[in-house]
Write a protein that holds these residues in place. Structure first.
Motif, PDB file in Angstrom:
ATOM      1  N   ARG A   8       2.519   1.834  -3.452  1.00  0.00           N
ATOM      2  CA  ARG A   8       1.368   2.181  -4.507  1.00  0.00           C
ATOM      3  C   ARG A   8       1.350   3.832  -4.170  1.00  0.00           C
ATOM      4  N   GLU A   9       1.121   4.203  -2.836  1.00  0.00           N
ATOM      5  CA  GLU A   9       1.224   5.381  -2.683  1.00  0.00           C
ATOM      6  C   GLU A   9       2.177   6.230  -3.241  1.00  0.00           C
ATOM      7  N   GLN A  33       0.755  -1.106  -0.068  1.00  0.00           N
ATOM      8  CA  GLN A  33       0.096  -0.175  -0.026  1.00  0.00           C
ATOM      9  C   GLN A  33       0.965   1.203   0.068  1.00  0.00           C
TER      10      GLN A  33
END
Length: 177
Positions: free
Chosen positions: A156-157, A153
């Motif tokens: 991805r950010e 996560q």
């Protein structure tokens, strides 16, 4: 009676001061005590058999002890006592022949790889013993983050972040009215 009290008081005061003089108070700075010639491994590594006294003096400096009974021997002593700590001492004796040429040394230092070179991993000069070099362990290859994990996560950010232009300040008006 009055004299006896005064004498006892002054004697007790003097004994108290004498007892306090030997005490060490916490937080009081004590200086390092250095004595003698500072001798390093690099200085010893520069010495070669057959060097003249003048060449040795240029590298090592004046000896601390030149014995009148052993004119062909120079002694270098170095002592360091850190403030309030244990005293350490290093000694090196250099021997010369009758032609004033260096023939040997004795003491706490030995010719070879200097401590600095050993730490930095540099190669020694020709003719000096080499110390084995340690190989660095291989770095493990990075594996991609597992789907649904916090690491994935975060990655991805970071990948989706868009660059933002930094505003440049406007020059000040040089002629304010």
């Amino acid at each position: 009676m009055q004299k006896a009290k005064l004498t006892l008081t002054s004697l007790a005061f003097a004994m108290g001061l004498a007892a306090l003089a030997g005490c060490s108070f916490p937080g009081v700075y004590k200086i390092d005590i250095q004595q003698g010639n500072v001798v390093t491994q690099d200085m010893i590594d520069q010495l070669k058999p057959g060097m003249t006294r003048r060449q040795v003096r240029f590298i090592m400096g004046n000896p601390l002890i030149v014995d009148t009974f052993h004119a062909n021997r120079w002694d270098y002593l170095y002592s360091l006592q850190p403030g309030g700590g244990q005293r350490s001492q290093e000694r090196v004796s250099l021997m010369f022949n009758d032609n004033d040429q260096l023939i040997g040394l004795n003491g706490d230092f030995r010719p070879g790889v200097s401590r600095d070179e050993a730490i930095l991993g540099k190669e020694a000069a020709p003719g000096t013993p080499q110390q084995p070099t340690q190989q660095k362990p291989e770095q493990p290859k990075e594996e991609p983050a597992k789907p649904g994990s916090v690491e994935e996560q975060l990655q991805r950010e970071v990948d989706e972040a868009k660059p933002v232009a930094v505003p440049t300040p406007q020059p000040l008006d040089k002629n304010p009215q």
